[in-house]
Motif scaffolding. Structure first.
Motif, short mmCIF file in Angstrom:
data_model
loop_
_atom_site.label_atom_id
_atom_site.label_comp_id
_atom_site.label_asym_id
_atom_site.label_seq_id
_atom_site.Cartn_x
_atom_site.Cartn_y
_atom_site.Cartn_z
N GLY A 67 31.17 -11.69 -40.90
CA GLY A 67 31.30 -10.25 -41.07
C GLY A 67 29.98 -9.52 -40.91
O GLY A 67 29.91 -8.47 -40.26
N VAL A 68 28.92 -10.07 -41.49
CA VAL A 68 27.59 -9.48 -41.34
C VAL A 68 27.16 -9.51 -39.88
O VAL A 68 26.59 -8.56 -39.36
CB VAL A 68 26.56 -10.21 -42.24
N PHE A 69 27.48 -10.62 -39.20
CA PHE A 69 27.16 -10.72 -37.79
C PHE A 69 27.86 -9.63 -36.99
O PHE A 69 27.23 -8.94 -36.18
CB PHE A 69 27.55 -12.10 -37.26
N PHE A 70 29.18 -9.47 -37.19
CA PHE A 70 29.92 -8.45 -36.46
C PHE A 70 29.43 -7.04 -36.79
O PHE A 70 29.47 -6.16 -35.95
CB PHE A 70 31.42 -8.55 -36.73
N PHE A 71 29.00 -6.83 -38.01
CA PHE A 71 28.49 -5.53 -38.41
C PHE A 71 27.18 -5.21 -37.69
O PHE A 71 26.89 -4.05 -37.39
CB PHE A 71 28.30 -5.49 -39.93
N ASN A 72 26.39 -6.24 -37.40
CA ASN A 72 25.06 -6.03 -36.84
C ASN A 72 24.96 -6.11 -35.32
O ASN A 72 23.95 -5.69 -34.77
CB ASN A 72 24.07 -7.03 -37.45
N ILE A 73 25.97 -6.66 -34.65
CA ILE A 73 25.86 -6.74 -33.19
C ILE A 73 26.21 -5.39 -32.57
O ILE A 73 26.82 -4.53 -33.21
CB ILE A 73 26.77 -7.85 -32.60
N GLU A 74 25.82 -5.24 -31.32
CA GLU A 74 26.14 -4.00 -30.62
C GLU A 74 27.66 -3.90 -30.44
O GLU A 74 28.32 -4.89 -30.16
CB GLU A 74 25.46 -3.99 -29.26
N LYS A 75 28.18 -2.71 -30.61
CA LYS A 75 29.63 -2.51 -30.58
C LYS A 75 30.26 -2.95 -29.26
O LYS A 75 31.39 -3.42 -29.25
CB LYS A 75 29.97 -1.05 -30.86
N LYS A 76 29.55 -2.84 -28.17
CA LYS A 76 30.14 -3.20 -26.88
C LYS A 76 30.39 -4.70 -26.76
O LYS A 76 31.20 -5.12 -25.94
CB LYS A 76 29.25 -2.73 -25.73
#
Length: 90
Positions: A67-76
């Protein structure tokens, strides 16, 4: 490496995002199932207790980390985890 839950090892030319995500969910759900099967076959109670303790630590921490990873990666890039296309198909 789809069973390791290490998202950095997922190479887009080898695995599509949907396949990796399915493998991740399958791995997380197989752990409690395997422990239950071992317990029903009269497995050692101390081993079952240790496995459950690790299960209660590993699954939530893996989910929180993802979840932290998905929160921090670029949305694209988020769509690449549920897309069925691989990098070499682009």
């Amino acid at each position: 490496t789809d069973f390791t839950s290490i998202v950095q090892f997922r190479h887009p030319n080898e695995l599509g995002g949907m396949y990796w995500s399915f493998g991740f969910v399958l791995t997380m759900t197989s752990l409690p199932v395997v422990i239950a099967i071992y317990e029903r076959q009269d497995g050692d109670h101390s081993v079952v207790r240790l496995a459950l303790m690790l299960l209660y630590i590993l699954i939530p921490s893996t989910i929180v980390t993802l979840g932290v990873f998905f929160f921090n990666i670029e949305k694209k890039y988020r769509r690449t985890f549920y897309s069925t296309e691989r990098g070499k198909e682009v």
